[in-house]
Each structure stands twice: as structure tokens, then as C-alpha cells.
Design an enzyme around this catalytic site. Structure first.
Site, PDB file in Angstrom:
ATOM      1  N   LYS A   1      53.713  45.041  37.606  1.00 48.72           N
ATOM      2  CA  LYS A   1      52.250  45.072  37.556  1.00 48.72           C
ATOM      3  C   LYS A   1      51.553  45.717  38.746  1.00 48.72           C
ATOM      4  O   LYS A   1      50.334  45.611  38.868  1.00 48.72           O
ATOM      5  CB  LYS A   1      51.742  43.649  37.378  1.00 48.72           C
ATOM      6  CG  LYS A   1      52.151  42.730  38.520  1.00 48.72           C
ATOM      7  CD  LYS A   1      51.434  41.407  38.476  1.00 48.72           C
ATOM      8  CE  LYS A   1      51.719  40.601  39.709  1.00 48.72           C
ATOM      9  NZ  LYS A   1      51.044  39.326  39.763  1.00 48.72           N
TER      10      LYS A   1
ATOM     11  N   GLY B   1      41.490  56.209  41.506  1.00 52.31           N
ATOM     12  CA  GLY B   1      41.658  55.511  40.224  1.00 52.31           C
ATOM     13  C   GLY B   1      40.727  54.326  40.032  1.00 52.31           C
ATOM     14  O   GLY B   1      40.645  53.785  38.933  1.00 52.31           O
ATOM     15  N   ASP B   2      40.018  53.885  41.087  1.00 50.74           N
ATOM     16  CA  ASP B   2      39.118  52.732  40.953  1.00 50.74           C
ATOM     17  C   ASP B   2      37.833  53.105  40.205  1.00 50.74           C
ATOM     18  O   ASP B   2      37.297  54.199  40.387  1.00 50.74           O
ATOM     19  CB  ASP B   2      38.720  52.200  42.338  1.00 50.74           C
ATOM     20  CG  ASP B   2      39.729  51.206  42.899  1.00 50.74           C
ATOM     21  OD1 ASP B   2      40.683  50.848  42.173  1.00 50.74           O
ATOM     22  OD2 ASP B   2      39.552  50.787  44.064  1.00 50.74           O
TER      23      ASP B   2
ATOM     24  N   SER C   1      45.501  44.034  29.631  1.00 49.41           N
ATOM     25  CA  SER C   1      44.633  44.170  30.803  1.00 49.41           C
ATOM     26  C   SER C   1      43.390  44.960  30.444  1.00 49.41           C
ATOM     27  O   SER C   1      43.441  45.884  29.616  1.00 49.41           O
ATOM     28  CB  SER C   1      45.412  44.914  31.890  1.00 49.41           C
ATOM     29  OG  SER C   1      44.541  45.319  32.913  1.00 49.41           O
TER      30      SER C   1
ATOM     31  N   SER D   1      62.258  38.374  39.549  1.00 44.37           N
ATOM     32  CA  SER D   1      62.113  39.602  40.340  1.00 44.37           C
ATOM     33  C   SER D   1      60.872  39.538  41.230  1.00 44.37           C
ATOM     34  O   SER D   1      60.794  40.224  42.241  1.00 44.37           O
ATOM     35  CB  SER D   1      62.060  40.839  39.439  1.00 44.37           C
ATOM     36  OG  SER D   1      60.880  40.833  38.675  1.00 44.37           O
TER      37      SER D   1
ATOM     38  N   LYS E   1      50.535  49.014  29.391  1.00 41.37           N
ATOM     39  CA  LYS E   1      49.767  48.002  28.652  1.00 41.37           C
ATOM     40  C   LYS E   1      49.223  48.621  27.365  1.00 41.37           C
ATOM     41  O   LYS E   1      49.288  48.015  26.284  1.00 41.37           O
ATOM     42  CB  LYS E   1      48.616  47.464  29.513  1.00 41.37           C
ATOM     43  CG  LYS E   1      49.066  46.677  30.728  1.00 41.37           C
ATOM     44  CD  LYS E   1      49.779  45.393  30.341  1.00 41.37           C
ATOM     45  CE  LYS E   1      50.219  44.565  31.519  1.00 41.37           C
ATOM     46  NZ  LYS E   1      51.121  43.468  31.159  1.00 41.37           N
TER      47      LYS E   1
ATOM     48  N   ASP F   1      66.930  38.385  32.225  1.00 39.35           N
ATOM     49  CA  ASP F   1      66.069  39.547  32.077  1.00 39.35           C
ATOM     50  C   ASP F   1      65.765  39.660  30.581  1.00 39.35           C
ATOM     51  O   ASP F   1      66.683  39.676  29.760  1.00 39.35           O
ATOM     52  CB  ASP F   1      66.836  40.783  32.571  1.00 39.35           C
ATOM     53  CG  ASP F   1      65.922  41.972  32.722  1.00 39.35           C
ATOM     54  OD1 ASP F   1      65.042  42.168  31.852  1.00 39.35           O
ATOM     55  OD2 ASP F   1      66.085  42.707  33.708  1.00 39.35           O
TER      56      ASP F   1
ATOM     57  N   TYR G   1      51.120  52.021  35.047  1.00 42.17           N
ATOM     58  CA  TYR G   1      51.049  50.589  34.717  1.00 42.17           C
ATOM     59  C   TYR G   1      50.067  50.363  33.557  1.00 42.17           C
ATOM     60  O   TYR G   1      50.379  49.684  32.583  1.00 42.17           O
ATOM     61  CB  TYR G   1      50.618  49.784  35.957  1.00 42.17           C
ATOM     62  CG  TYR G   1      49.981  48.471  35.622  1.00 42.17           C
ATOM     63  CD1 TYR G   1      50.762  47.377  35.249  1.00 42.17           C
ATOM     64  CD2 TYR G   1      48.591  48.323  35.629  1.00 42.17           C
ATOM     65  CE1 TYR G   1      50.164  46.174  34.902  1.00 42.17           C
ATOM     66  CE2 TYR G   1      47.994  47.125  35.287  1.00 42.17           C
ATOM     67  CZ  TYR G   1      48.784  46.061  34.924  1.00 42.17           C
ATOM     68  OH  TYR G   1      48.189  44.879  34.566  1.00 42.17           O
TER      69      TYR G   1
ATOM     70  N   ASN H   1      63.383  36.661  35.293  1.00 41.84           N
ATOM     71  CA  ASN H   1      64.505  37.136  36.117  1.00 41.84           C
ATOM     72  C   ASN H   1      64.229  36.936  37.605  1.00 41.84           C
ATOM     73  O   ASN H   1      65.004  37.387  38.448  1.00 41.84           O
ATOM     74  CB  ASN H   1      64.843  38.607  35.816  1.00 41.84           C
ATOM     75  CG  ASN H   1      63.716  39.543  36.210  1.00 41.84           C
ATOM     76  OD1 ASN H   1      62.686  39.109  36.718  1.00 41.84           O
ATOM     77  ND2 ASN H   1      63.910  40.819  35.968  1.00 41.84           N
TER      78      ASN H   1
HETATM   79  N1  UFG Z   1      39.504  46.295  47.060  1.00 39.36           N
HETATM   80  C1  UFG Z   1      39.172  46.522  48.376  1.00 39.36           C
HETATM   81  N2  UFG Z   1      40.122  46.316  49.334  1.00 39.36           N
HETATM   82  C2  UFG Z   1      41.377  45.886  49.029  1.00 39.36           C
HETATM   83  C3  UFG Z   1      41.707  45.632  47.678  1.00 39.36           C
HETATM   84  C4  UFG Z   1      40.750  45.861  46.715  1.00 39.36           C
HETATM   85  O1  UFG Z   1      38.042  46.936  48.687  1.00 39.36           O
HETATM   86  O2  UFG Z   1      42.198  45.725  49.947  1.00 39.36           O
HETATM   87  C5  UFG Z   1      38.470  46.486  46.014  1.00 39.36           C
HETATM   88  C6  UFG Z   1      38.831  47.537  44.984  1.00 39.36           C
HETATM   89  O3  UFG Z   1      38.456  48.824  45.396  1.00 39.36           O
HETATM   90  C7  UFG Z   1      38.051  47.023  43.760  1.00 39.36           C
HETATM   91  C8  UFG Z   1      38.068  45.515  43.937  1.00 39.36           C
HETATM   92  O4  UFG Z   1      38.339  45.284  45.321  1.00 39.36           O
HETATM   93  O5  UFG Z   1      36.715  47.466  43.821  1.00 39.36           O
HETATM   94  C9  UFG Z   1      39.134  44.818  43.112  1.00 39.36           C
HETATM   95  O6  UFG Z   1      40.393  45.422  43.376  1.00 39.36           O
HETATM   96  P1  UFG Z   1      41.773  44.733  42.893  1.00 39.36           P
HETATM   97  O7  UFG Z   1      42.878  45.609  43.390  1.00 39.36           O
HETATM   98  O8  UFG Z   1      41.770  43.318  43.267  1.00 39.36           O
HETATM   99  O9  UFG Z   1      41.648  44.788  41.316  1.00 39.36           O
HETATM  100  P2  UFG Z   1      41.496  46.037  40.322  1.00 39.36           P
HETATM  101  O10 UFG Z   1      40.236  45.807  39.579  1.00 39.36           O
HETATM  102  O11 UFG Z   1      41.692  47.328  40.979  1.00 39.36           O
HETATM  103  O12 UFG Z   1      42.806  45.840  39.442  1.00 39.36           O
HETATM  104  C10 UFG Z   1      42.993  44.673  38.686  1.00 39.36           C
HETATM  105  C11 UFG Z   1      44.480  44.379  38.518  1.00 39.36           C
HETATM  106  C12 UFG Z   1      45.144  45.401  37.671  1.00 39.36           C
HETATM  107  C13 UFG Z   1      44.391  45.611  36.418  1.00 39.36           C
HETATM  108  C14 UFG Z   1      42.939  45.883  36.685  1.00 39.36           C
HETATM  109  C15 UFG Z   1      42.162  45.913  35.420  1.00 39.36           C
HETATM  110  O13 UFG Z   1      45.133  44.358  39.761  1.00 39.36           O
HETATM  111  O14 UFG Z   1      46.419  44.916  37.352  1.00 39.36           O
HETATM  112  O15 UFG Z   1      42.391  44.840  37.474  1.00 39.36           O
HETATM  113  O16 UFG Z   1      40.865  46.323  35.627  1.00 39.36           O
HETATM  114  F1  UFG Z   1      44.895  46.661  35.755  1.00 39.36           F
END
Ligand code: UFG
Length: 334
Positions: free
Chosen positions: A85, A295-296, A125, A35, A154, A59, A150, A33
Site C-alpha cells: 500500500k 501526484g497529490d 481506495s 510482511s 485497486k 501468503d 498502487y 504473511n
Molecule cells: N502530507 C504532508 N506531509 C507529509 C505527509 C502528507 O504535507 O509528510 C500531506 C499530503 O500532501 C496530503 C495530506 O497530507 O495533502 C494527506 O497525505 P497522506 O499521505 O496522509 O494521504 P493521501 O491522501 O496522499 O493518501 C491516502 C493513502 C493512500 C490512498 C489515498 C487515497 O495513503 O493509500 O489516501 O486518496 F490511496
């Protein structure tokens, strides 16, 4: 060779998968779609492969439009990428995420059943593993404990697909749990183009490199990792796309549900990624240490043995390739 429908096929992973499928001789039909993508991606896919995928701007949750597509095209397999996502947005707008991601999946499955299409590969994911087990995550590690809506979509769609396969002995379901897809096609014609402020590390780094943002925030340097910054399993999007071709071949010969991690098995910290990007491209990335992002996890990386043994697929590109190709694509946008 199969005729394959790619929902969300003009998106980041979908477009790279379209290229790899076309290059292997499959026929590709895209439903999107737009988006979070644009129509010119179809032209770019054609430019790379010399073949034009059929494109439907619809869609996937629109039952009538999807049925009309299935009427017209004899779809033999589906790769289901379509979905929202953005982790942060899903926390702010949970109902929108549950409605969209679940609705598209249910409508798709019902339509596939109606038209006798029995193979589906789903874009899942590594986020489904949550914080329940230590790394490396294995396909049989516990799932759940996701930190945002999100991730739960999944998790729920995986469950829906597993139940559907249990009830229909003809159905073949492959759940692909992606780790962290980055990079771009080496032609620089397709890549990741987030709207607004990027959520993810690599697009943020490339935008800092391009001068669109003045520095990167490193979210936390006090994790229990070797240098204190978060460790992830980054995978080149072209490797990831090839994993879908392998999964399609697998789905042709099996029924029931099978789950595969698509990662490299190798963890890279945020600081290592910054340094690798600087070295690969001869640039400096200004950064500041910022608070942890809610959440990280400290660590996320895959056990990759199952995909290697069963799918005969393995990621081949390294961090340098990912950094070079991501920057080459970003430069093309300037
Ligand atoms: N990070 C930074 N600065 C930023 C962005 C990210 O330090 O501006 C760090 C995050 O804290 C993390 C790492 O870089 O330690 C990776 O972060 P991302 O946002 O690139 O990826 P994530 O692991 O958080 O998330 C990704 C996908 C999600 C998925 C997830 C699965 O974006 O869709 O992996 O583990 F759900």
C-alpha cells in the site's frame, strides 16, 4: 453471525475490523504473511475482545496454503485487506505491486469459488477517482486516472471483482473506497505502525510529537484550497472498521457488486490537522513548508449519502478523537 476470513487481518485496518467483528459476535479467521505487521497483534485483538481469532501465517497468493485454510475453516465471507500500500514504493517497484496485489486477489477469488464461498468485501481506495472529477467524490463518479501503480492495482482489482460477480450470479461483491484512515483503537493496543519513514500525514505527525523526527514537511501551501494546503477526508479507523461490519451484513442479503465510499464527507487541510493535533494533545508540531508531492490532489473528500442510506452506517468520531487516539497509540510505542 458469520465465519469471516480477513486477509491482511493483522494490519492497521484489518486488526480494527477483527475487533469490531468479534465484538458483534462474528467468528474471525486471519490470514497474514506478517510482511507489514506482527504476530502479537493477534494477542492484542484477544486482549481487547476476550476472543482469539484463528490465525494462519500464510501468503494469500500461496494457492496450496490458502486451500488448506479453506479446507479447515468453513469460511462464509472474506474481507480482503492483504496488499502492498505504499504509494511511493509502488512507483519505484511497479511490477512487485502488480504481481503481489493482483496475484493475491486472483488466487483468493479462485479459491473462494472452489470452496463455494460467495461473499467478498474489498479494501479499495478513494484513489481510484484520481483527478477525473471534482469533490465530493460519488460512487458513480468516473474512476481511473490514478497517479501511481498502487492506485491502479485497486482500480484493476475492482474491475476483476465486478467481472467475477457478473459471471457468477451467486457472488456478492462489496467494494469499499476508503478515504484517509487515521487514529487508533482507544485501548491504544492496536494502531498504525509504519516501518521506516511514514508516507502518511498522521503517523508523521505522531512521530514528530514523539521526537522521532524533528519536523513535519507540509507538501505545498499553494493549492487552490482555503489555506493553500491539501484537503483530505480523514476517518477514524474504528468508524471505518464498523463500516466493514455494515458491509458484511449487506453482503449477506445481496448479490452482484455494490460500491460504497467510507469517509466522513468533511475535508480537513494539512494546516488544520496540525492545529487540531496540537490542541487535542497540548503539544507543538514544528513544520516547514516544502514543495508539492508529485501526484497529490488539492482536494479529496467523499459524498457519504449512499453508505448512510443503504448500509445504515455513518462515521461518528471527529478530528479531535482521531488526533487523541493516534497520539495515545504512538505514546504506547515509546
Ligand atoms: N502530507 C504532508 N506531509 C507529509 C505527509 C502528507 O504535507 O509528510 C500531506 C499530503 O500532501 C496530503 C495530506 O497530507 O495533502 C494527506 O497525505 P497522506 O499521505 O496522509 O494521504 P493521501 O491522501 O496522499 O493518501 C491516502 C493513502 C493512500 C490512498 C489515498 C487515497 O495513503 O493509500 O489516501 O486518496 F490511496
Amino acid at each position: 453471525m458469520s465465519k469471516v476470513l480477513l486477509t491482511g487481518g493483522t494490519g492497521f485496518i484489518g486488526s480494527h475490523t477483527a475487533v469490531e467483528l468479534l465484538e458483534k459476535g462474528h467468528e474471525v479467521v486471519i490470514a497474514d504473511n506478517l510482511s507489514n505487521s506482527s504476530r502479537d497483534i493477534v494477542d492484542r485483538i484477544e486482549k481487547i475482545t476476550g476472543k482469539r481469532p484463528a490465525f494462519y501465517e500464510i501468503d494469500v497468493a500461496d494457492r496450496g496454503a490458502l486451500a488448506a485454510l479453506f479446507e479447515k475453516e468453513s469460511v462464509e465471507a472474506v474481507i480482503h485487506f492483504a496488499g502492498y500500500k505504499a504509494v511511493g514504493e509502488s512507483v519505484a517497484k511497479p511490477l512487485m505491486y502488480y504481481r503481489n496485489n493482483l496475484d493475491t486477489s486472483l488466487t483468493l477469488l479462485e479459491t473462494m469459488a472452489r470452496f463455494g464461498c460467495h461473499r467478498i468485501i474489498f479494501s479499495s481506495s478513494s484513489t481510484v477517482y484520481g483527478a477525473l472529477s471534482p469533490c465530493p467524490f460519488r460512487e458513480d463518479s468516473p474512476v481511473g486516472g490514478c497517479s501511481n501503480p498502487y492506485g491502479w492495482t485497486k482500480f484493476m482489482i475492482e474491475k476483476i471483482l465486478q467481472d467475477a460477480a457478473r459471471a457468477d450470479e451467486q457472488l456478492s461483491v462489496v467494494l469499499l473506497r476508503y478515504f484517509n484512515p487515521v487514529g487508533a483503537h482507544e485501548s491504544a493496543l492496536i494502531g498504525e505502525k509504519p516501518g521506516g519513514i511514514p508516507n502518511n500525514l498522521m503517523p508523521f505527525i505522531t512521530q514528530v510529537a514523539a521526537g522521532k523526527r524533528d519536523h513535519l514537511n507540509v507538501f505545498g501551501d499553494d493549492y487552490e484550497t482555503p489555506d493553500g494546503t491539501g484537503v483530505r477526508d480523514y476517518i477514524h479507523v474504528v468508524d471505518l472498521a464498523r463500516g466493514h461490519v455494515a458491509a458484511l451484513n449487506y453482503a449477506e442479503k445481496h448479490t452482484g457488486t455494490e460500491i460504497f465510499n467510507l469517509g466522513t464527507g468533511k475535508g480537513t487541510s494539512v494546516m488544520e490537522m496540525i492545529r487540531a493535533f496540537e490542541k487535542a494533545n497540548g503539544l507543538t508540531i514544528p513544520f516547514v513548508i516544502a514543495p508539492r508531492r508529485p501526484g497529490d490532489l488539492a482536494f479529496s473528500y467523499a459524498e457519504t449519502g449512499k453508505a448512510e442510506t443503504v448500509l445504515h452506517w455513518k462515521a461518528e468520531k471527529n478530528i479531535e478523537d482521531m488526533c487523541r487516539d493516534a497520539w495515545r497509540f504512538e505514546k504506547g510505542l515509546l
